[in-house]
Design an enzyme around this catalytic site. Structure first.
Site, PDB file in Angstrom:
ATOM      1  N   LYS A 202       0.834  -1.209   0.000  1.00 50.59           N
ATOM      2  CA  LYS A 202       0.000   0.000   0.000  1.00 50.59           C
ATOM      3  C   LYS A 202       0.874   1.266   0.000  1.00 50.59           C
ATOM      4  CE  LYS A 202      -3.025   3.061   0.642  1.00 50.59           C
ATOM      5  NZ  LYS A 202      -4.367   3.343   0.898  1.00 50.59           N
ATOM      6  N   CYS A 256      -3.383  10.595   1.527  1.00 52.38           N
ATOM      7  CA  CYS A 256      -2.669   9.356   1.192  1.00 52.38           C
ATOM      8  C   CYS A 256      -1.301   9.633   0.605  1.00 52.38           C
ATOM      9  CB  CYS A 256      -3.503   8.553   0.223  1.00 52.38           C
ATOM     10  SG  CYS A 256      -5.176   8.382   0.822  1.00 52.38           S
TER      11      CYS A 256
HETATM   12  N1  SAJ Z   1      -1.721  14.694  -8.574  1.00 47.17           N
HETATM   13  C1  SAJ Z   1      -0.841  15.415  -9.375  1.00 47.17           C
HETATM   14  N2  SAJ Z   1      -0.463  14.855 -10.566  1.00 47.17           N
HETATM   15  C2  SAJ Z   1      -0.923  13.637 -10.976  1.00 47.17           C
HETATM   16  C3  SAJ Z   1      -1.809  12.920 -10.149  1.00 47.17           C
HETATM   17  C4  SAJ Z   1      -2.202  13.475  -8.946  1.00 47.17           C
HETATM   18  O1  SAJ Z   1      -0.407  16.519  -9.044  1.00 47.17           O
HETATM   19  O2  SAJ Z   1      -0.523  13.228 -12.075  1.00 47.17           O
HETATM   20  C5  SAJ Z   1      -2.123  15.262  -7.261  1.00 47.17           C
HETATM   21  C6  SAJ Z   1      -3.616  15.430  -7.102  1.00 47.17           C
HETATM   22  O3  SAJ Z   1      -4.070  16.635  -7.614  1.00 47.17           O
HETATM   23  C7  SAJ Z   1      -3.743  15.355  -5.592  1.00 47.17           C
HETATM   24  C8  SAJ Z   1      -2.674  14.352  -5.209  1.00 47.17           C
HETATM   25  O4  SAJ Z   1      -1.770  14.322  -6.273  1.00 47.17           O
HETATM   26  O5  SAJ Z   1      -3.466  16.589  -4.979  1.00 47.17           O
HETATM   27  C9  SAJ Z   1      -3.196  12.963  -4.897  1.00 47.17           C
HETATM   28  O6  SAJ Z   1      -4.217  12.596  -5.796  1.00 47.17           O
HETATM   29  P1  SAJ Z   1      -4.452  11.094  -6.284  1.00 47.17           P
HETATM   30  O7  SAJ Z   1      -5.664  11.085  -7.124  1.00 47.17           O
HETATM   31  O8  SAJ Z   1      -3.243  10.567  -6.912  1.00 47.17           O
HETATM   32  O9  SAJ Z   1      -4.628  10.317  -4.939  1.00 47.17           O
HETATM   33  P2  SAJ Z   1      -5.693  10.147  -3.786  1.00 47.17           P
HETATM   34  O10 SAJ Z   1      -5.016  10.595  -2.538  1.00 47.17           O
HETATM   35  O11 SAJ Z   1      -7.008  10.733  -4.104  1.00 47.17           O
HETATM   36  O12 SAJ Z   1      -5.887   8.552  -3.790  1.00 47.17           O
HETATM   37  C10 SAJ Z   1      -4.772   7.703  -3.729  1.00 47.17           C
HETATM   38  C11 SAJ Z   1      -4.969   6.538  -4.665  1.00 47.17           C
HETATM   39  N3  SAJ Z   1      -3.734   5.807  -4.836  1.00 47.17           N
HETATM   40  C12 SAJ Z   1      -3.268   5.447  -6.021  1.00 47.17           C
HETATM   41  O13 SAJ Z   1      -3.793   5.774  -7.063  1.00 47.17           O
HETATM   42  C13 SAJ Z   1      -2.033   4.614  -6.026  1.00 47.17           C
HETATM   43  C14 SAJ Z   1      -6.045   5.618  -4.151  1.00 47.17           C
HETATM   44  O14 SAJ Z   1      -6.138   4.454  -4.925  1.00 47.17           O
HETATM   45  C15 SAJ Z   1      -5.747   5.227  -2.720  1.00 47.17           C
HETATM   46  O15 SAJ Z   1      -6.816   4.496  -2.180  1.00 47.17           O
HETATM   47  C16 SAJ Z   1      -5.610   6.458  -1.876  1.00 47.17           C
HETATM   48  O16 SAJ Z   1      -4.570   7.264  -2.429  1.00 47.17           O
HETATM   49  C17 SAJ Z   1      -5.257   6.013  -0.468  1.00 47.17           C
HETATM   50  O17 SAJ Z   1      -6.161   5.880   0.367  1.00 47.17           O
HETATM   51  O18 SAJ Z   1      -4.104   5.712  -0.226  1.00 47.17           O
END
Ligand code: SAJ
Length: 426
Positions: A202, A256
């Site tokens: 994770k 996360c």
């Molecule tokens: N972000 C960027 N660039 C990207 C992708 C995201 O700047 O290319 C930013 C987003 O805007 C945000 C942050 O990163 O601020 C996190 O966003 P996210 O959509 O990547 O993550 P979370 O926190 O909404 O959800 C993640 C997910 N993990 C993965 O995709 C590996 C989700 O599956 C998990 O369940 C969750 O974390 C968790 O609970 O850990």
């Protein structure tokens, strides 16, 4: 079969609802009495598409009830928060508290599943020592596993069903019982491993994203200095079959990705150099956004800055660790007037307006911080009448540049060449 879910937040609540929807008798437990009352009345304290309907359906069917105390059950799921302390170590007090709370209700044959994201060895070093206070023999009479949630806020109901699950039991029987439990609704594949590997999987998933986003943010800053469009470059690089670059933005938020890498760093600091560096880059990104805003406006002018978006990512109401909060704080510290508009955030926030028009009135710079779908639909032709200086800074690359330029705005996008910007001192 009866289930007791400890913690009714973003993960515990939808999980409890899903089990009830699939015929289990479920009691959802939360230490926050207000949350329990809200849920009892069929209302949500979080935003998640489709969840309220399902909640009311299972309440009406008498399959889900809420309480501030656990009850005897066949299985217990712990889905409580694991916040990060100021010293960047995991705060496991909620996990410990929830485990202690269920102790008096444990019976022979029970299963305890930890869903919360935790540092490696938490099951072995924190959970098991507490569970040993029950008179049950661990692994023979009481079964324990870690099965981390991996769902995406905003798509919870869909992903709870379709995602694959990692199951790390303390022994095979514990893993098998966990698989049988989740198979009631989960349609993805199940992968069985040991508890520490499950804990690390994770953390590694989210660390991969954090490091990858840091790389994208670094490329964005390079683009601004060298003079190319990072968005186009990433898109083209991703045509390579083995390249999956992430995207730059205003920083990394949420509970996360901005947090989990610290759980690894905490356990092996000397070995986690790249992970720590990536965290540093992502943490510094809101400052970079602030620096760019400074160069775009004339501060002596008592500048008004409009911030579009408080949530950490698009189409959700979650502000945890949001880069936007950091950017707003920096602007205020430096005496800018800040007006905010975010249609997803219901709670009161100083400087937040309910209408876009009010938030952009006399604005000197509109900053897109969150990629809410609603912002893509904004008509720049309507907006330009209200602003003082038609400048927009898009940190998500969501605007239709030609449309905004055509309306009379100067459009700046993160990761593309901005003339006259001096990034000294970053
Ligand atoms: N972000 C960027 N660039 C990207 C992708 C995201 O700047 O290319 C930013 C987003 O805007 C945000 C942050 O990163 O601020 C996190 O966003 P996210 O959509 O990547 O993550 P979370 O926190 O909404 O959800 C993640 C997910 N993990 C993965 O995709 C590996 C989700 O599956 C998990 O369940 C969750 O974390 C968790 O609970 O850990």
């Amino acid at each position: 079969m009866k289930l007791c879910v400890m913690g009714l937040g973003y993960i515990g609540l939808p999980t409890a609802v899903m089990f009830a929807k699939h015929g289990m008798e479920v009691v959802g437990v939360d230490v926050n009495e207000k949350v329990v009352q809200t849920l009892r009345s069929g209302k949500l304290h979080i935003e998640e598409p489709g969840l309220e309907e399902l909640l009311n359906e299972v309440i009406a069917a008498n399959l889900l009830k809420f309480s501030s105390k656990p009850e005897e059950a066949d299985a217990f799921i712990i889905a409580v928060p694991t916040p990060i302390e100021n010293d960047r170590t995991a705060n496991l007090s909620y996990v410990k508290n929830a485990t202690e709370m269920i102790l008096p209700y444990l019976k022979e044959g029970n299963l305890v599943v930890l869903e919360s994201t935790v540092p490696p060895n938490t099951v072995n070093n924190v959970l098991i020592p507490i569970l040993k206070h029950s008179t049950l023999k661990i692994g023979e009479e009481l079964f324990v596993s870690h099965s981390p949630e991996r769902v995406l806020p905003g798509k919870l109901l869909e992903e709870l069903v379709s995602n694959d699950r990692i199951v790390g039991g303390i022994n095979h029987r514990s893993s098998e019982m966990t698989v049988a439990l989740y198979k009631r609704f989960a349609k993805g594949k199940f992968y069985i491993t040991d508890t520490t590997t499950a804990e690390m999987v994770k953390l590694m998933e989210n660390t991969y994203r954090d490091v990858n986003i840091a790389l994208a943010n670094e490329f964005a800053r390079i683009a601004e200095v060298v003079g190319f469009n990072v968005w186009e470059a990433i898109q083209l690089a991703n045509y390579h079959p083995r390249v999956h670059l992430h995207y730059p933005g205003p920083g990394v938020g949420g509970h996360c990705i901005a947090v989990d890498p610290w759980f690894i760093i905490e356990q092996a600091p000397s070995e986690s150099r790249l992970i720590a560096q990536a965290r540093d880059i992502n943490i510094s990104t809101p400052h970079h956004v602030y620096n760019v805003i400074e160069t775009l406006v004339n501060k002596s002018n008592d500048a008004n800055i409009t911030i579009l978006g408080l949530s950490f990512k698009g189409n959700i109401d979650d502000m945890r660790e949001s880069p936007s909060v950091e950017i707003v704080g920096l602007l205020k510290q430096n005496e800018y007037n800040v007006k905010i508009f975010d249609p997803h955030i219901k709670q009161e926030v100083p400087g937040k307006f309910d209408s876009l028009e009010e938030a952009v009135r006399e604005s000197d710079c509109i900053v897109i911080v969150t990629d809410h779908e609603a912002y893509r639909k904004i008509s720049p032709h309507d907006l330009i009448r209200h602003v003082r200086n038609p400048i927009v800074y898009d940190t998500r690359n969501i605007l239709n540049r030609d449309l905004w330029v055509d309306a009379g705005f100067k459009v700046f996008t993160i990761g593309s060449h901005c003339p006259n910007i001096n990034f000294e001192g970053e």
